[in-house]
Design an enzyme around this catalytic site. Sequence first.
Site, PDB file in Angstrom:
ATOM      1  N   TYR A  24       0.843  -1.206   0.000  1.00  0.00           N
ATOM      2  CA  TYR A  24       0.000   0.000   0.000  1.00  0.00           C
ATOM      3  C   TYR A  24       0.877   1.254   0.000  1.00  0.00           C
ATOM      4  CZ  TYR A  24      -3.457   3.497   1.275  1.00  0.00           C
ATOM      5  OH  TYR A  24      -4.262   4.624   1.282  1.00  0.00           O
ATOM      6  N   SER A 106      -2.297  13.743   8.085  1.00  0.00           N
ATOM      7  CA  SER A 106      -3.306  13.488   7.048  1.00  0.00           C
ATOM      8  C   SER A 106      -4.728  13.544   7.620  1.00  0.00           C
ATOM      9  CB  SER A 106      -3.046  12.093   6.472  1.00  0.00           C
ATOM     10  OG  SER A 106      -4.166  11.623   5.775  1.00  0.00           O
ATOM     11  N   GLN A 127      -3.452  18.387   6.961  1.00  0.00           N
ATOM     12  CA  GLN A 127      -3.849  18.239   5.548  1.00  0.00           C
ATOM     13  C   GLN A 127      -5.326  17.896   5.456  1.00  0.00           C
ATOM     14  OE1 GLN A 127      -4.339  14.709   4.227  1.00  0.00           O
ATOM     15  NE2 GLN A 127      -5.307  15.601   2.430  1.00  0.00           N
ATOM     16  N   LYS A 251      -1.885  21.506  -2.422  1.00  0.00           N
ATOM     17  CA  LYS A 251      -1.025  20.347  -2.731  1.00  0.00           C
ATOM     18  C   LYS A 251      -1.569  19.587  -3.931  1.00  0.00           C
ATOM     19  CE  LYS A 251       0.838  16.160  -0.511  1.00  0.00           C
ATOM     20  NZ  LYS A 251       0.106  15.000  -1.031  1.00  0.00           N
ATOM     21  N   HIS A 275       1.195  13.220  -6.110  1.00  0.00           N
ATOM     22  CA  HIS A 275       0.731  12.317  -5.065  1.00  0.00           C
ATOM     23  C   HIS A 275       1.612  11.057  -5.013  1.00  0.00           C
ATOM     24  CE1 HIS A 275      -3.029  12.299  -2.500  1.00  0.00           C
ATOM     25  NE2 HIS A 275      -2.583  11.084  -2.222  1.00  0.00           N
ATOM     26  N   ARG A 278       0.545   8.088  -7.293  1.00  0.00           N
ATOM     27  CA  ARG A 278      -0.566   7.240  -6.840  1.00  0.00           C
ATOM     28  C   ARG A 278      -1.894   7.646  -7.460  1.00  0.00           C
ATOM     29  NH1 ARG A 278       0.981   4.658  -2.119  1.00  0.00           N
ATOM     30  NH2 ARG A 278      -1.009   4.690  -1.016  1.00  0.00           N
TER      31      ARG A 278
HETATM   32  C1  FNR Z   1       0.129   9.453   0.497  1.00  0.00           C
HETATM   33  N1  FNR Z   1      -0.111  10.774   0.131  1.00  0.00           N
HETATM   34  C2  FNR Z   1      -1.134  11.477   0.732  1.00  0.00           C
HETATM   35  N2  FNR Z   1      -1.325  12.794   0.434  1.00  0.00           N
HETATM   36  C3  FNR Z   1      -2.288  13.509   1.044  1.00  0.00           C
HETATM   37  O1  FNR Z   1      -2.438  14.696   0.764  1.00  0.00           O
HETATM   38  N3  FNR Z   1      -3.091  12.899   1.989  1.00  0.00           N
HETATM   39  C4  FNR Z   1      -2.970  11.586   2.332  1.00  0.00           C
HETATM   40  O2  FNR Z   1      -3.682  11.079   3.185  1.00  0.00           O
HETATM   41  C5  FNR Z   1      -1.980  10.831   1.656  1.00  0.00           C
HETATM   42  N4  FNR Z   1      -1.829   9.494   1.915  1.00  0.00           N
HETATM   43  C6  FNR Z   1      -0.771   8.805   1.377  1.00  0.00           C
HETATM   44  C7  FNR Z   1      -0.556   7.475   1.734  1.00  0.00           C
HETATM   45  C8  FNR Z   1       0.555   6.802   1.269  1.00  0.00           C
HETATM   46  C9  FNR Z   1       0.797   5.405   1.705  1.00  0.00           C
HETATM   47  C10 FNR Z   1       1.475   7.469   0.421  1.00  0.00           C
HETATM   48  C11 FNR Z   1       2.729   6.779  -0.072  1.00  0.00           C
HETATM   49  C12 FNR Z   1       1.255   8.765   0.024  1.00  0.00           C
HETATM   50  C13 FNR Z   1       0.821  11.479  -0.763  1.00  0.00           C
HETATM   51  C14 FNR Z   1       1.978  12.097   0.030  1.00  0.00           C
HETATM   52  O3  FNR Z   1       1.538  13.164   0.819  1.00  0.00           O
HETATM   53  C15 FNR Z   1       3.079  12.622  -0.896  1.00  0.00           C
HETATM   54  O4  FNR Z   1       2.534  13.491  -1.843  1.00  0.00           O
HETATM   55  C16 FNR Z   1       3.819  11.487  -1.610  1.00  0.00           C
HETATM   56  O5  FNR Z   1       4.069  10.422  -0.746  1.00  0.00           O
HETATM   57  C17 FNR Z   1       5.133  12.019  -2.161  1.00  0.00           C
HETATM   58  O6  FNR Z   1       5.815  11.053  -2.874  1.00  0.00           O
HETATM   59  P1  FNR Z   1       6.969  10.123  -2.257  1.00  0.00           P
HETATM   60  O7  FNR Z   1       7.842  11.000  -1.389  1.00  0.00           O
HETATM   61  O8  FNR Z   1       6.277   9.077  -1.468  1.00  0.00           O
HETATM   62  O9  FNR Z   1       7.631   9.595  -3.461  1.00  0.00           O
END
Ligand code: FNR
Length: 377
Positions: A24, A106, A127, A251, A275, A278
């Site tokens: 995940y 989050s 956030q 963001k 993101h 994702r």
């Molecule tokens: C996220 N990200 C994310 N962003 C956000 O605004 N709210 C959230 O709840 C989440 N949840 C989340 C879960 C998981 C498991 C991941 C990996 C990512 C995105 C996160 O804030 C961020 O933008 C990315 O993780 C940045 O990329 P890297 O550093 O993981 O490559």
Amino acid sequence: MIISAPEDYRASARQTLPRFLFDYIDGGANSEVTLERNSCDLREIELRQRVLKGSLDIELSSQLWGQNLALPVILAPVGLTGMYAKRGETQAAKAAERIGIPYTLSTVSVCSIEEVSKAVSKPIWFQLYVLRDRAFMKDALERAMAFGIDTLVFTVDMPVPGSRYRDAHSGMSGPNAGLRRILQAVTHPNWAVSVGLFGQPHDLGNISAYRGKRTNLADYIGWLGENFDPEISWSDLQWIRDFWPGKLIIKGILDADDVEDAIALGADGLIVSNHGGRQLDGVSSSIRALPSVVKAVDGRARVIMDSGIRNGLDVVRALCLGADATMIGRSYIYALASDGQSGVENLMQLYKKEMQVAMTLIGAGSLSDLTPDKVRL
Ligand code: FNR
């Protein structure tokens, strides 16, 4: 496992976590093309080696909206962090406070705004997603304000959740998901005891506080599905700007053509982000999008970049291309899953050392020397 580089924590997290959780965190949308691009494109940016231009004691601290950052790194909002380590959000926030960098909680955290805020002495960042349920949003913002939180990260790149195919394979969703998760948990006894047993309640703290009842993983997936609204537009966000007196950071900007709308809304900052690969697979890496967004912003807001940062050299690259600071997601989550608060603290020491070595070798004595001429694209 020996940890000498920031990236070592990924292998360690893979050993510690049940597969559904590791995948995940680690996975991206669809074929994971953008996920891969994010870090590949960063790695491909050449740093220019310059000699005999060194300076002593390179200072890495900077200011964002009057807040001091010991390093130009912010811990990103990551949903369900309390499933990767015992009361994970609280441990990450404590690590950030020890290091002197912001922690962003989050919306869909296990620990609530209240639990995390009480564990630290300075306000965290919060956030929020764009959701249908405006009463929930107001409630969350009011609860954040009650704890002195004045930096809101508003995530706009998730009007619908991306297609994360790994989740069905791993047991996060898909057939017999519950049973598969139990089997994985029992084969990872350290996680099962520390998080599975003693890390309870496995709630969605902010949502339960609002609904007045416990919220589990199935509720989480259901709630996300019901509450994301593909029809929301910029004008629907104006009430947030009017309601929220603090700093507003948008963001999920990846295209320079979206900058004017964010500035018109009154954003104090933008986060160039996809993101972490994702959401929409196939879009540009964040680092490639960064220079055009910085140009369009033209000093009217601060620019943070995330997606793909894995070490201190990546932070240097992003700052050279115009970011004021970076956010990291997976990188600190792997460290948290491996070794809790001290894992995150150690990770940040590794980042710091890597940044100082890199800056010495490119002839940059301070963060303000990190300019586009220090890299070759
Ligand atoms: C996220 N990200 C994310 N962003 C956000 O605004 N709210 C959230 O709840 C989440 N949840 C989340 C879960 C998981 C498991 C991941 C990996 C990512 C995105 C996160 O804030 C961020 O933008 C990315 O993780 C940045 O990329 P890297 O550093 O993981 O490559």
